[in-house]
Write a protein that holds these residues in place. Structure first.
Motif, PDB file in Angstrom:
ATOM      1  N   LEU A  40       0.813  -1.216   0.000  1.00  0.00           N
ATOM      2  CA  LEU A  40       0.000   0.000   0.000  1.00  0.00           C
ATOM      3  C   LEU A  40       0.845   1.263   0.000  1.00  0.00           C
ATOM      4  N   PHE A  41       1.886   1.285   0.841  1.00  0.00           N
ATOM      5  CA  PHE A  41       2.607   2.533   1.094  1.00  0.00           C
ATOM      6  C   PHE A  41       3.971   2.634   0.412  1.00  0.00           C
ATOM      7  N   LEU A  42       4.467   1.511  -0.124  1.00  0.00           N
ATOM      8  CA  LEU A  42       5.719   1.552  -0.890  1.00  0.00           C
ATOM      9  C   LEU A  42       5.505   1.231  -2.362  1.00  0.00           C
ATOM     10  N   GLY A  43       4.339   0.704  -2.675  1.00  0.00           N
ATOM     11  CA  GLY A  43       4.074   0.229  -4.026  1.00  0.00           C
ATOM     12  C   GLY A  43       4.141  -1.287  -4.064  1.00  0.00           C
ATOM     13  N   VAL A  44       3.451  -1.874  -5.020  1.00  0.00           N
ATOM     14  CA  VAL A  44       3.391  -3.328  -5.129  1.00  0.00           C
ATOM     15  C   VAL A  44       4.786  -3.900  -5.358  1.00  0.00           C
ATOM     16  N   ASP A  45       5.089  -4.976  -4.643  1.00  0.00           N
ATOM     17  CA  ASP A  45       6.391  -5.641  -4.764  1.00  0.00           C
ATOM     18  C   ASP A  45       6.619  -6.077  -6.211  1.00  0.00           C
ATOM     19  N   PRO A  46       7.616  -5.526  -6.893  1.00  0.00           N
ATOM     20  CA  PRO A  46       7.824  -5.862  -8.309  1.00  0.00           C
ATOM     21  C   PRO A  46       8.335  -7.280  -8.518  1.00  0.00           C
ATOM     22  N   ASN A  47       8.807  -7.925  -7.457  1.00  0.00           N
ATOM     23  CA  ASN A  47       9.334  -9.285  -7.591  1.00  0.00           C
ATOM     24  C   ASN A  47       8.266 -10.358  -7.404  1.00  0.00           C
ATOM     25  N   ARG A  48       7.051  -9.954  -7.029  1.00  0.00           N
ATOM     26  CA  ARG A  48       5.982 -10.937  -6.862  1.00  0.00           C
ATOM     27  C   ARG A  48       5.378 -11.235  -8.234  1.00  0.00           C
ATOM     28  N   PRO A  49       5.353 -12.497  -8.645  1.00  0.00           N
ATOM     29  CA  PRO A  49       4.944 -12.822 -10.021  1.00  0.00           C
ATOM     30  C   PRO A  49       3.447 -12.948 -10.241  1.00  0.00           C
ATOM     31  N   TYR A  50       2.632 -12.627  -9.256  1.00  0.00           N
ATOM     32  CA  TYR A  50       1.182 -12.755  -9.416  1.00  0.00           C
ATOM     33  C   TYR A  50       0.507 -11.596  -8.698  1.00  0.00           C
ATOM     34  N   PRO A  51      -0.674 -11.187  -9.164  1.00  0.00           N
ATOM     35  CA  PRO A  51      -1.380 -10.075  -8.505  1.00  0.00           C
ATOM     36  C   PRO A  51      -1.951 -10.498  -7.164  1.00  0.00           C
ATOM     37  N   ILE A  52      -1.979  -9.548  -6.221  1.00  0.00           N
ATOM     38  CA  ILE A  52      -2.470  -9.888  -4.887  1.00  0.00           C
ATOM     39  C   ILE A  52      -3.358  -8.795  -4.293  1.00  0.00           C
ATOM     40  N   LEU A  53      -3.077  -7.523  -4.600  1.00  0.00           N
ATOM     41  CA  LEU A  53      -3.956  -6.471  -4.106  1.00  0.00           C
ATOM     42  C   LEU A  53      -5.357  -6.636  -4.691  1.00  0.00           C
ATOM     43  N   SER A  54      -6.363  -6.336  -3.905  1.00  0.00           N
ATOM     44  CA  SER A  54      -7.751  -6.545  -4.313  1.00  0.00           C
ATOM     45  C   SER A  54      -8.371  -5.232  -4.791  1.00  0.00           C
ATOM     46  N   GLY A  55      -9.238  -5.342  -5.783  1.00  0.00           N
ATOM     47  CA  GLY A  55      -9.968  -4.193  -6.279  1.00  0.00           C
ATOM     48  C   GLY A  55     -11.451  -4.287  -5.987  1.00  0.00           C
ATOM     49  N   SER A  56     -12.222  -3.396  -6.593  1.00  0.00           N
ATOM     50  CA  SER A  56     -13.658  -3.333  -6.309  1.00  0.00           C
ATOM     51  C   SER A  56     -14.387  -4.588  -6.773  1.00  0.00           C
ATOM     52  N   LYS A  57     -13.955  -5.184  -7.863  1.00  0.00           N
ATOM     53  CA  LYS A  57     -14.591  -6.411  -8.338  1.00  0.00           C
ATOM     54  C   LYS A  57     -14.407  -7.530  -7.316  1.00  0.00           C
ATOM     55  N   ASP A  58     -13.213  -7.623  -6.759  1.00  0.00           N
ATOM     56  CA  ASP A  58     -12.962  -8.622  -5.705  1.00  0.00           C
ATOM     57  C   ASP A  58     -13.839  -8.346  -4.490  1.00  0.00           C
ATOM     58  N   GLY A  59     -13.896  -7.080  -4.098  1.00  0.00           N
ATOM     59  CA  GLY A  59     -14.722  -6.723  -2.949  1.00  0.00           C
ATOM     60  C   GLY A  59     -16.178  -7.032  -3.168  1.00  0.00           C
ATOM     61  N   ALA A  60     -16.670  -6.785  -4.391  1.00  0.00           N
ATOM     62  CA  ALA A  60     -18.074  -7.037  -4.700  1.00  0.00           C
ATOM     63  C   ALA A  60     -18.393  -8.527  -4.696  1.00  0.00           C
ATOM     64  N   ASN A  61     -17.505  -9.342  -5.275  1.00  0.00           N
ATOM     65  CA  ASN A  61     -17.744 -10.786  -5.289  1.00  0.00           C
ATOM     66  C   ASN A  61     -17.811 -11.354  -3.875  1.00  0.00           C
ATOM     67  N   ALA A  62     -16.940 -10.875  -2.997  1.00  0.00           N
ATOM     68  CA  ALA A  62     -16.920 -11.379  -1.624  1.00  0.00           C
ATOM     69  C   ALA A  62     -18.181 -10.972  -0.874  1.00  0.00           C
ATOM     70  N   VAL A  63     -18.585  -9.706  -1.013  1.00  0.00           N
ATOM     71  CA  VAL A  63     -19.785  -9.227  -0.326  1.00  0.00           C
ATOM     72  C   VAL A  63     -21.029  -9.913  -0.868  1.00  0.00           C
ATOM     73  N   ALA A  64     -21.120 -10.035  -2.183  1.00  0.00           N
ATOM     74  CA  ALA A  64     -22.295 -10.655  -2.782  1.00  0.00           C
ATOM     75  C   ALA A  64     -22.426 -12.117  -2.354  1.00  0.00           C
ATOM     76  N   THR A  65     -21.305 -12.818  -2.218  1.00  0.00           N
ATOM     77  CA  THR A  65     -21.366 -14.196  -1.741  1.00  0.00           C
ATOM     78  C   THR A  65     -21.887 -14.230  -0.314  1.00  0.00           C
ATOM     79  N   GLY A  66     -21.387 -13.326   0.534  1.00  0.00           N
ATOM     80  CA  GLY A  66     -21.866 -13.269   1.912  1.00  0.00           C
ATOM     81  C   GLY A  66     -23.339 -12.925   2.007  1.00  0.00           C
ATOM     82  N   GLU A  67     -23.791 -11.989   1.163  1.00  0.00           N
ATOM     83  CA  GLU A  67     -25.211 -11.644   1.171  1.00  0.00           C
ATOM     84  C   GLU A  67     -26.052 -12.819   0.681  1.00  0.00           C
ATOM     85  N   ALA A  68     -25.551 -13.513  -0.337  1.00  0.00           N
ATOM     86  CA  ALA A  68     -26.279 -14.675  -0.836  1.00  0.00           C
ATOM     87  C   ALA A  68     -26.424 -15.737   0.247  1.00  0.00           C
TER      88      ALA A  68
END
Length: 433
Positions: free
Chosen positions: A380-408
């Motif tokens: 968050l505060f230094l920038g995404v680790d450039p050596n990590r070979p896969y995405p990990i930070l979550s965006g709004s689509k991730d947040g929506a899928n998690a909330v919608a599953t919980g509501e379901a």
């Protein structure tokens, strides 16, 4: 220098965001504004970190004034769950980036509003799903990416919340669905996001059972049917098993917990204004469930068997991931100081479909949420680790899928029928920016 406005000066905001910014990331980041409905929280924040002494303070209705006067680059939202959507929408309207505590919102409808706003804004939303960052969880992700399990077919996830942590949700605002969305959202969104991230599959349909079995006025361990009690003054607390398990007759025990008591400030007295974290867990107003089992179907064919229980003798989880090439298993005992028996260090067992079992020992790290919090904060505060070979930070689509599953989940419990995610979100999910 990136400038941050904090909306919701909660224990979480102070411990998870403000403290790291001033102690570890101050060379490139600064807090320029604090916003909260309770001025008492500003006082606690200042006493915890003197660096906040001259930071401007605002009330919720002064959001526009705050942005105009302090010109933040990013808004951090760590207020009560039901208020997240309002701050996120206001920030996106002003083309500001947002970092928001999970859950992103408390309803799928509000998640849809956020995604629609983000699509027309220059700002982006990041949801702090810190469970992704635990060393065990990132190693599981890597094993899946390496093809160890092949195509994922089914997942078993059983999560256990102990009587200390579990009961705490029913002592606070979380116990009201209008504030938290229920624990299938406030807590389980963490778990659903992990599955979505590991599998790279999207939830489609959910069927669930659940209920309020331990807490509320009909709880079997309720010592007296009477509303409005508080643990600190309750006349029957010595007859309450939940209280006596964690407290002696003369004092409350100091219990380590990632979620409670984040901020300890010498010289501060009393609670936040109109905030009582010791409400009776047997009050009749409690409107959420404490136990769920659910089956989730995903768009690429995987099936999840999920359960969570908020009144268990110990805390942790058991996970199994099955695929066309093998199986991953792991068991965690969280908060070992609260577990009434010796606990082993967590490892990962890999079983190829045909072959010999492998036990994988992972380097464990210090920090909250299994060592995940410090790594998330660096991203968050230094920038995404450039050596990590896969995405990990979550965006709004991730947040929506998690909330919608919980509501379901909770809607399926209430309506006794399968619930489809697309019906809750009301549209096809937009592509992330």
């Amino acid at each position: 220098m990136k400038k941050y406005a904090i909306c919701g000066v909660s224990n979480r905001a102070i411990g998870m965001f403000i403290r790291p910014i001033v102690q570890h990331f101050s060379s490139e980041n600064e807090v320029v504004a604090l916003l909260d409905a309770d001025p008492r929280r500003f006082e606690v924040c200042r006493q915890a970190h003197t660096e906040m002494e001259n930071v401007p303070q605002y009330l919720p209705k002064q959001f526009n004034q705050m942005v105009k006067e302090t010109n933040p680059d990013i808004v951090i939202v760590a207020s009560r769950d039901d208020t997240h959507v309002d701050y996120i929408l206001q920030a996106l309207q002003k083309d500001l980036d947002v970092i928001v505590e999970k859950p992103m919102a408390t309803t799928a409808e509000d998640c849809k509003r956020i995604m629609d706003a983000e699509a027309t804004s220059k700002g982006n939303v990041t949801v702090t799903f810190n469970y992704r960052y635990s060393p065990i969880h990132t190693r599981i992700k890597e094993l899946i990416l390496e093809g160890k399990v092949g195509r994922i077919t089914s997942i078993d996830l059983n999560w256990y919340i102990d009587t200390y942590h579990g009961s705490s949700y029913f002592q606070r605002w979380n116990r009201m669905r209008e504030f938290s969305g229920g624990l299938s959202i406030h807590k389980s969104s963490h778990h659903f996001d992990l599955i979505n991230w590991w599998t790279e599959q999207t939830p489609v349909e959910i069927f669930a059972f659940g209920g309020l079995y331990y807490y509320g006025d009909e709880g079997p361990l309720n010592p007296k049917r009477e509303d409005g009690r508080h643990c600190s003054t309750c006349a029957v607390r010595q007859n309450c098993d939940y209280y006596t398990r964690w407290n002696t007759r003369t004092r409350s025990e100091k219990i380590k917990d990632d979620h409670l008591g984040t901020v300890e400030v010498k010289g501060t007295k009393g609670n936040y204004t109109n905030y009582r974290p010791d409400q009776c867990i047997f009050d009749s107003e409690i409107s959420i469930e404490d136990t769920y089992t659910a089956t989730v179907r995903y768009d690429k064919g995987a099936l999840l068997s999920y359960s969570v229980n908020f009144s268990v003798p110990y805390e942790g989880y058991r996970l199994a991931i099955n695929g066309t090439k093998g199986r991953i298993e792991t068991t965690e005992y969280h908060a070992p100081n609260r577990v009434p028996f010796p606990t082993p260090q967590q490892t990962i067992d890999y079983f190829p479909l045909f072959g010999s079992k492998e036990t994988i020992h992972v380097v464990h790290k210090e920090g909250g949420h299994g060592g995940g919090d410090p790594v998330l904060l660096e991203d968050l505060f230094l920038g995404v680790d450039p050596n990590r070979p896969y995405p990990i930070l979550s965006g709004s689509k991730d947040g929506a899928n998690a909330v919608a599953t919980g509501e379901a989940v909770w809607r399926s419990v209430k309506e006794n029928r399968p619930i489809k995610i697309k019906d809750l979100l009301n549209v096809n999910m937009p592509q992330s920016k």
